[in-house]
Design a protein around this motif. Sequence first.
Motif, PDB file in Angstrom:
ATOM      1  N   ARG A   1      65.298   1.305  14.247  1.00 55.55           N
ATOM      2  CA  ARG A   1      65.820   1.289  12.887  1.00 55.55           C
ATOM      3  C   ARG A   1      64.737   1.101  11.833  1.00 55.55           C
ATOM      4  NH1 ARG A   1      69.401  -0.398  16.455  1.00 55.55           N
ATOM      5  NH2 ARG A   1      71.623  -0.007  16.188  1.00 55.55           N
ATOM      6  N   GLY A   2      63.490   1.044  12.212  1.00 60.43           N
ATOM      7  CA  GLY A   2      62.407   1.055  11.242  1.00 60.43           C
ATOM      8  C   GLY A   2      61.742  -0.266  10.944  1.00 60.43           C
ATOM      9  N   THR A   3      62.351  -1.368  11.378  1.00 61.08           N
ATOM     10  CA  THR A   3      61.720  -2.665  11.194  1.00 61.08           C
ATOM     11  C   THR A   3      62.207  -3.616  12.285  1.00 61.08           C
ATOM     12  OG1 THR A   3      61.267  -4.478   9.644  1.00 61.08           O
ATOM     13  CG2 THR A   3      63.451  -3.466   9.522  1.00 61.08           C
ATOM     14  N   PHE A   4      61.281  -4.373  12.877  1.00 64.68           N
ATOM     15  CA  PHE A   4      61.520  -5.065  14.142  1.00 64.68           C
ATOM     16  C   PHE A   4      62.706  -6.026  14.124  1.00 64.68           C
ATOM     17  CE2 PHE A   4      60.912  -8.622  17.027  1.00 64.68           C
ATOM     18  CZ  PHE A   4      60.699  -7.975  18.236  1.00 64.68           C
ATOM     19  N   PHE A   5      62.702  -7.001  13.224  1.00 61.24           N
ATOM     20  CA  PHE A   5      63.721  -8.045  13.287  1.00 61.24           C
ATOM     21  C   PHE A   5      65.115  -7.509  12.965  1.00 61.24           C
ATOM     22  CE2 PHE A   5      59.841 -10.631  12.567  1.00 61.24           C
ATOM     23  CZ  PHE A   5      59.932 -11.428  13.701  1.00 61.24           C
ATOM     24  N   TYR A   6      65.200  -6.584  12.029  1.00 63.34           N
ATOM     25  CA  TYR A   6      66.481  -5.950  11.708  1.00 63.34           C
ATOM     26  C   TYR A   6      67.001  -5.180  12.913  1.00 63.34           C
ATOM     27  CZ  TYR A   6      69.856  -3.019   9.149  1.00 63.34           C
ATOM     28  OH  TYR A   6      71.002  -2.373   8.721  1.00 63.34           O
ATOM     29  N   ASP A   7      66.125  -4.386  13.521  1.00 68.89           N
ATOM     30  CA  ASP A   7      66.514  -3.602  14.685  1.00 68.89           C
ATOM     31  C   ASP A   7      66.993  -4.507  15.810  1.00 68.89           C
ATOM     32  OD1 ASP A   7      66.199  -0.763  16.159  1.00 68.89           O
ATOM     33  OD2 ASP A   7      65.504  -2.335  17.508  1.00 68.89           O
ATOM     34  N   LEU A   8      66.265  -5.583  16.054  1.00 67.74           N
ATOM     35  CA  LEU A   8      66.614  -6.492  17.128  1.00 67.74           C
ATOM     36  C   LEU A   8      67.990  -7.109  16.906  1.00 67.74           C
ATOM     37  CD1 LEU A   8      65.512  -7.786  19.739  1.00 67.74           C
ATOM     38  CD2 LEU A   8      64.613  -9.639  18.316  1.00 67.74           C
ATOM     39  N   ALA A   9      68.275  -7.487  15.668  1.00 71.50           N
ATOM     40  CA  ALA A   9      69.572  -8.094  15.364  1.00 71.50           C
ATOM     41  C   ALA A   9      70.712  -7.100  15.557  1.00 71.50           C
ATOM     42  CB  ALA A   9      69.573  -8.627  13.930  1.00 71.50           C
ATOM     43  N   LYS A  10      70.575  -5.915  15.007  1.00 67.85           N
ATOM     44  CA  LYS A  10      71.662  -4.934  15.067  1.00 67.85           C
ATOM     45  C   LYS A  10      71.889  -4.416  16.485  1.00 67.85           C
ATOM     46  CE  LYS A  10      72.570  -5.184  10.696  1.00 67.85           C
ATOM     47  NZ  LYS A  10      73.813  -5.858  10.242  1.00 67.85           N
ATOM     48  N   ALA A  11      70.802  -4.173  17.207  1.00 66.00           N
ATOM     49  CA  ALA A  11      70.938  -3.739  18.595  1.00 66.00           C
ATOM     50  C   ALA A  11      71.479  -4.875  19.465  1.00 66.00           C
ATOM     51  CB  ALA A  11      69.591  -3.256  19.129  1.00 66.00           C
ATOM     52  N   GLY A  12      71.081  -6.106  19.148  1.00 66.75           N
ATOM     53  CA  GLY A  12      71.555  -7.253  19.905  1.00 66.75           C
ATOM     54  C   GLY A  12      73.054  -7.436  19.799  1.00 66.75           C
ATOM     55  N   VAL A  13      73.599  -7.190  18.618  1.00 61.98           N
ATOM     56  CA  VAL A  13      75.039  -7.319  18.419  1.00 61.98           C
ATOM     57  C   VAL A  13      75.792  -6.266  19.236  1.00 61.98           C
ATOM     58  CG1 VAL A  13      76.870  -7.051  16.696  1.00 61.98           C
ATOM     59  CG2 VAL A  13      74.871  -8.476  16.192  1.00 61.98           C
ATOM     60  N   ILE A  14      75.238  -5.070  19.333  1.00 62.44           N
ATOM     61  CA  ILE A  14      75.862  -4.033  20.164  1.00 62.44           C
ATOM     62  C   ILE A  14      75.880  -4.472  21.618  1.00 62.44           C
ATOM     63  CG2 ILE A  14      75.608  -1.676  21.043  1.00 62.44           C
ATOM     64  CD1 ILE A  14      74.449  -0.929  18.291  1.00 62.44           C
ATOM     65  N   ARG A  15      74.760  -4.979  22.082  1.00 62.04           N
ATOM     66  CA  ARG A  15      74.699  -5.445  23.465  1.00 62.04           C
ATOM     67  C   ARG A  15      75.636  -6.628  23.691  1.00 62.04           C
ATOM     68  NH1 ARG A  15      73.995  -3.277  28.294  1.00 62.04           N
ATOM     69  NH2 ARG A  15      73.657  -4.933  29.814  1.00 62.04           N
ATOM     70  N   MET A  16      75.804  -7.458  22.666  1.00 59.50           N
ATOM     71  CA  MET A  16      76.707  -8.592  22.762  1.00 59.50           C
ATOM     72  C   MET A  16      78.140  -8.134  22.997  1.00 59.50           C
ATOM     73  SD  MET A  16      77.207 -11.672  20.001  1.00 59.50           S
ATOM     74  CE  MET A  16      75.460 -11.523  19.629  1.00 59.50           C
ATOM     75  N   ALA A  17      78.538  -7.052  22.320  1.00 53.97           N
ATOM     76  CA  ALA A  17      79.879  -6.499  22.533  1.00 53.97           C
ATOM     77  C   ALA A  17      80.028  -6.010  23.960  1.00 53.97           C
ATOM     78  CB  ALA A  17      80.138  -5.363  21.548  1.00 53.97           C
ATOM     79  N   GLN A  18      78.999  -5.353  24.476  1.00 53.70           N
ATOM     80  CA  GLN A  18      79.051  -4.858  25.851  1.00 53.70           C
ATOM     81  C   GLN A  18      79.158  -6.013  26.841  1.00 53.70           C
ATOM     82  OE1 GLN A  18      75.377  -2.654  25.815  1.00 53.70           O
ATOM     83  NE2 GLN A  18      76.357  -0.759  25.133  1.00 53.70           N
ATOM     84  N   ALA A  19      78.392  -7.062  26.591  1.00 52.87           N
ATOM     85  CA  ALA A  19      78.401  -8.210  27.500  1.00 52.87           C
ATOM     86  C   ALA A  19      79.740  -8.945  27.448  1.00 52.87           C
ATOM     87  CB  ALA A  19      77.255  -9.155  27.140  1.00 52.87           C
ATOM     88  N   GLN A  20      80.279  -9.135  26.251  1.00 55.55           N
ATOM     89  CA  GLN A  20      81.576  -9.788  26.140  1.00 55.55           C
ATOM     90  C   GLN A  20      82.663  -8.959  26.818  1.00 55.55           C
ATOM     91  OE1 GLN A  20      82.352 -12.071  22.198  1.00 55.55           O
ATOM     92  NE2 GLN A  20      80.785 -10.553  21.686  1.00 55.55           N
ATOM     93  N   ALA A  21      82.567  -7.636  26.683  1.00 57.83           N
ATOM     94  CA  ALA A  21      83.540  -6.773  27.344  1.00 57.83           C
ATOM     95  C   ALA A  21      83.535  -7.009  28.847  1.00 57.83           C
ATOM     96  CB  ALA A  21      83.246  -5.305  27.037  1.00 57.83           C
ATOM     97  N   GLY A  22      82.338  -7.186  29.417  1.00 57.96           N
ATOM     98  CA  GLY A  22      82.233  -7.440  30.847  1.00 57.96           C
ATOM     99  C   GLY A  22      82.930  -8.721  31.260  1.00 57.96           C
ATOM    100  N   ASP A  23      82.775  -9.762  30.444  1.00 55.99           N
ATOM    101  CA  ASP A  23      83.415 -11.040  30.754  1.00 55.99           C
ATOM    102  C   ASP A  23      84.914 -11.014  30.482  1.00 55.99           C
ATOM    103  OD1 ASP A  23      81.066 -12.208  31.562  1.00 55.99           O
ATOM    104  OD2 ASP A  23      80.736 -13.344  29.709  1.00 55.99           O
ATOM    105  N   LEU A  24      85.323 -10.268  29.454  1.00 59.52           N
ATOM    106  CA  LEU A  24      86.703 -10.327  28.985  1.00 59.52           C
ATOM    107  C   LEU A  24      87.644  -9.340  29.671  1.00 59.52           C
ATOM    108  CD1 LEU A  24      85.980 -10.677  25.174  1.00 59.52           C
ATOM    109  CD2 LEU A  24      86.965 -12.441  26.651  1.00 59.52           C
TER     110      LEU A  24
END
Length: 302
Positions: free
Chosen positions: A168-191
């Motif tokens: 997304r063009g800048t490290f910390f922003y990219d990490l946060a936004k991509a992390g939230v996507i992965r968080m949804a995937q991980a929660q889906a696995g548990d839920l």
Amino acid sequence: MTEKTLLGQIALVSGATRGGGRGIAVQLGAAGATVYVTGRSTAVSRSPMNRPETIEETAELVTAAGGHGIAVPTDHLDIAGVGELVARIDREQDGRLDILVNNVWGGDPLTVWDKPLWEQSLEDGLLLQRQAVHTHIITSWHALPLLVTRRRGLVVEVTDGTAEQDYRGTFFYDLAKAGVIRMAQAQAGDLRPHGVTAVALTPGFLRSEAMLDHFGVTEDTWRDGIAKDSYFAMSETPVYLGRAVAALAADPQVDRWSGRSLATWQLAKEYGFTDADGSRPDWGGYFAATQRDSGVAPEDYR
């Protein structure tokens, strides 16, 4: 009049003071839901974002739309405070929570676009992760047991971009936004074994209050901003994002999306909803087309 497809359902929308969070809360209200709206900006105190919008205003808009808005001042980094929020929902709604929307962001003042990782403030970058990612984790940790107990419900992680998106063009922003996507995937696995669905959802070019101010326009004159940024022609209001969440929440087969990274323009085609002006902005299609052809007409993608 909006059909009351969510009548009797209980929702928690974190970061609902303005922008996408407000749009989601109001549209859930329009569909008949009771919506707990949280954030740090209240009628008596502004958050560090120093914006005029408040959670009380959002709650009033939810109620005016046909739902029941309940404003609860909450800092979602305050673990005990979030626990008290969820305990209140548990107590007031007899243990019921149907929809959890993790929408806290607060990273705009901390985002730097023109420097690589090693030239940015480490302190600000780590704070951005705490505000944009840890808040979601804290809220889910407290709230998910209510959904699991009832063996039904929806969790929406609001982000920017989809799982397929490049850097997304800048490290910390990219990490946060991509992390939230992965968080949804991980929660889906548990839920998933407990009958609860979790997804990530992105808007396109969101025409929030802050974005309107950035372009020096109002919602009535927003098209004047196109002269400053041609992509603004494909911007969408928070209503569009809100209707996407409401459509997901009303879908009896929402579990088919579990773990997926979704977009407003994708769900608009699936469910048939429109933006506030009756158009159907296709940000993804438009942006991809402009990368191939400079002569793309925005009106062909609304």
